[in-house]
Design a protein around this motif. Structure first.
Motif, PDB file in Angstrom:
ATOM      1  N   UNK A 113       0.828  -1.203   0.000  1.00  0.00           N
ATOM      2  CA  UNK A 113       0.000   0.000   0.000  1.00  0.00           C
ATOM      3  C   UNK A 113       0.865   1.257   0.000  1.00  0.00           C
ATOM      4  N   UNK A 114       1.952   1.246   0.761  1.00  0.00           N
ATOM      5  CA  UNK A 114       2.860   2.399   0.796  1.00  0.00           C
ATOM      6  C   UNK A 114       3.471   2.651  -0.586  1.00  0.00           C
ATOM      7  N   UNK A 115       3.908   1.584  -1.257  1.00  0.00           N
ATOM      8  CA  UNK A 115       4.476   1.731  -2.599  1.00  0.00           C
ATOM      9  C   UNK A 115       3.406   2.232  -3.573  1.00  0.00           C
ATOM     10  N   UNK A 116       2.185   1.730  -3.450  1.00  0.00           N
ATOM     11  CA  UNK A 116       1.105   2.161  -4.337  1.00  0.00           C
ATOM     12  C   UNK A 116       0.799   3.650  -4.158  1.00  0.00           C
ATOM     13  N   UNK A 117       0.779   4.123  -2.924  1.00  0.00           N
ATOM     14  CA  UNK A 117       0.512   5.544  -2.666  1.00  0.00           C
ATOM     15  C   UNK A 117       1.626   6.407  -3.251  1.00  0.00           C
ATOM     16  N   UNK A 118       2.877   6.000  -3.056  1.00  0.00           N
ATOM     17  CA  UNK A 118       4.002   6.770  -3.600  1.00  0.00           C
ATOM     18  C   UNK A 118       3.953   6.778  -5.128  1.00  0.00           C
ATOM     19  N   UNK A 119       3.620   5.631  -5.747  1.00  0.00           N
ATOM     20  CA  UNK A 119       3.496   5.592  -7.207  1.00  0.00           C
ATOM     21  C   UNK A 119       2.363   6.496  -7.688  1.00  0.00           C
ATOM     22  N   UNK A 120       1.272   6.548  -6.953  1.00  0.00           N
ATOM     23  CA  UNK A 120       0.168   7.438  -7.327  1.00  0.00           C
ATOM     24  C   UNK A 120       0.608   8.896  -7.264  1.00  0.00           C
ATOM     25  N   UNK A 121       1.362   9.248  -6.231  1.00  0.00           N
ATOM     26  CA  UNK A 121       1.867  10.618  -6.116  1.00  0.00           C
ATOM     27  C   UNK A 121       2.810  10.934  -7.276  1.00  0.00           C
ATOM     28  N   UNK A 122       3.702  10.004  -7.612  1.00  0.00           N
ATOM     29  CA  UNK A 122       4.607  10.218  -8.747  1.00  0.00           C
ATOM     30  C   UNK A 122       3.821  10.351 -10.055  1.00  0.00           C
ATOM     31  N   UNK A 123       2.755   9.586 -10.191  1.00  0.00           N
ATOM     32  CA  UNK A 123       1.916   9.695 -11.380  1.00  0.00           C
ATOM     33  C   UNK A 123       1.261  11.063 -11.492  1.00  0.00           C
ATOM     34  N   UNK A 124       0.778  11.578 -10.384  1.00  0.00           N
ATOM     35  CA  UNK A 124       0.169  12.911 -10.382  1.00  0.00           C
ATOM     36  C   UNK A 124       1.214  13.966 -10.728  1.00  0.00           C
ATOM     37  N   UNK A 125       2.414  13.845 -10.166  1.00  0.00           N
ATOM     38  CA  UNK A 125       3.495  14.798 -10.474  1.00  0.00           C
ATOM     39  C   UNK A 125       3.830  14.750 -11.960  1.00  0.00           C
ATOM     40  N   UNK A 126       3.928  13.547 -12.523  1.00  0.00           N
ATOM     41  CA  UNK A 126       4.235  13.414 -13.953  1.00  0.00           C
ATOM     42  C   UNK A 126       3.120  14.001 -14.804  1.00  0.00           C
ATOM     43  N   UNK A 127       1.880  13.732 -14.437  1.00  0.00           N
ATOM     44  CA  UNK A 127       0.740  14.261 -15.190  1.00  0.00           C
ATOM     45  C   UNK A 127       0.736  15.777 -15.168  1.00  0.00           C
ATOM     46  N   UNK A 128       0.899  16.339 -13.982  1.00  0.00           N
ATOM     47  CA  UNK A 128       0.911  17.815 -13.884  1.00  0.00           C
ATOM     48  C   UNK A 128       2.114  18.405 -14.613  1.00  0.00           C
ATOM     49  N   UNK A 129       3.260  17.749 -14.543  1.00  0.00           N
ATOM     50  CA  UNK A 129       4.435  18.249 -15.250  1.00  0.00           C
ATOM     51  C   UNK A 129       4.228  18.269 -16.753  1.00  0.00           C
ATOM     52  N   UNK A 130       3.603  17.239 -17.274  1.00  0.00           N
ATOM     53  CA  UNK A 130       3.336  17.183 -18.718  1.00  0.00           C
ATOM     54  C   UNK A 130       2.277  18.214 -19.106  1.00  0.00           C
ATOM     55  N   UNK A 131       1.248  18.336 -18.299  1.00  0.00           N
ATOM     56  CA  UNK A 131       0.187  19.300 -18.610  1.00  0.00           C
ATOM     57  C   UNK A 131       0.702  20.739 -18.547  1.00  0.00           C
ATOM     58  N   UNK A 132       1.531  21.044 -17.591  1.00  0.00           N
ATOM     59  CA  UNK A 132       2.026  22.412 -17.440  1.00  0.00           C
ATOM     60  C   UNK A 132       3.113  22.767 -18.436  1.00  0.00           C
ATOM     61  N   UNK A 133       3.804  21.770 -18.983  1.00  0.00           N
ATOM     62  CA  UNK A 133       4.877  22.087 -19.937  1.00  0.00           C
ATOM     63  C   UNK A 133       4.342  22.311 -21.342  1.00  0.00           C
ATOM     64  N   UNK A 134       3.098  21.971 -21.588  1.00  0.00           N
ATOM     65  CA  UNK A 134       2.508  22.147 -22.927  1.00  0.00           C
ATOM     66  C   UNK A 134       2.209  23.590 -23.207  1.00  0.00           C
TER      67      UNK A 134
END
Length: 134
Positions: A113-134
């Motif tokens: 569960x801890x790894x899943x939560x951290x992966x979800x946070x990394x996914x959100x960071x990646x999504x926001x990074x891609x959306x904001x760089x466009x």
């Protein structure tokens, strides 16, 4: 000088077989964690290398994902390494608990569960990074 107990308690075969099944299950769980952690580490290296090659080939000044990709790649590598270390420690502790005659289940925090939560946070960071760089 060691003393030998004249009336040793016989081992309960059912308990010993259950301990062996638990030990084997712990080994399988550790192997699953090893595979998961190697995937995370490999994925982290892959992210960094692929984006670096794309950036070098295109030379696009508007596309500068190196900082985000480097952060994500290193985050995946760190997560995989940390999860592998904690899985190894947890496995060793579980083997010690199984060997005891008074083995009792004790609830613990779920590492998955801890790894899943951290992966979800990394996914959100990646999504926001891609959306904001466009």
């Amino acid at each position: 000088m060691t003393s030998i107990d004249p009336n040793p308690q016989p081992k309960n075969l059912n308990n010993e077989l259950a301990k062996e099944r638990n030990r084997a299950a712990s080994e399988r769980t550790l192997m699953a964690w090893i595979r998961t952690c190697l995937s995370l580490i490999g994925f982290g290296f892959g992210i960094d290398q692929i984006v670096t090659v794309i950036y070098e080939e295109t030379g696009d000044a508007y596309l500068n994902p190196l900082r985000l990709s480097r952060f994500l790649g290193l985050s995946f590598i760190a997560l995989g390494t940390l999860a592998l270390i904690t899985a190894s420690i947890d496995h060793r502790q579980e083997l010690k608990r199984i060997c005891r005659d008074d083995y009792l289940y004790t609830p613990r925090i779920s590492q998955a569960l801890a790894v899943a939560v951290i992966l979800a946070i990394l996914g959100v960071v990646a999504f926001l990074g891609i959306m904001l760089s466009s």
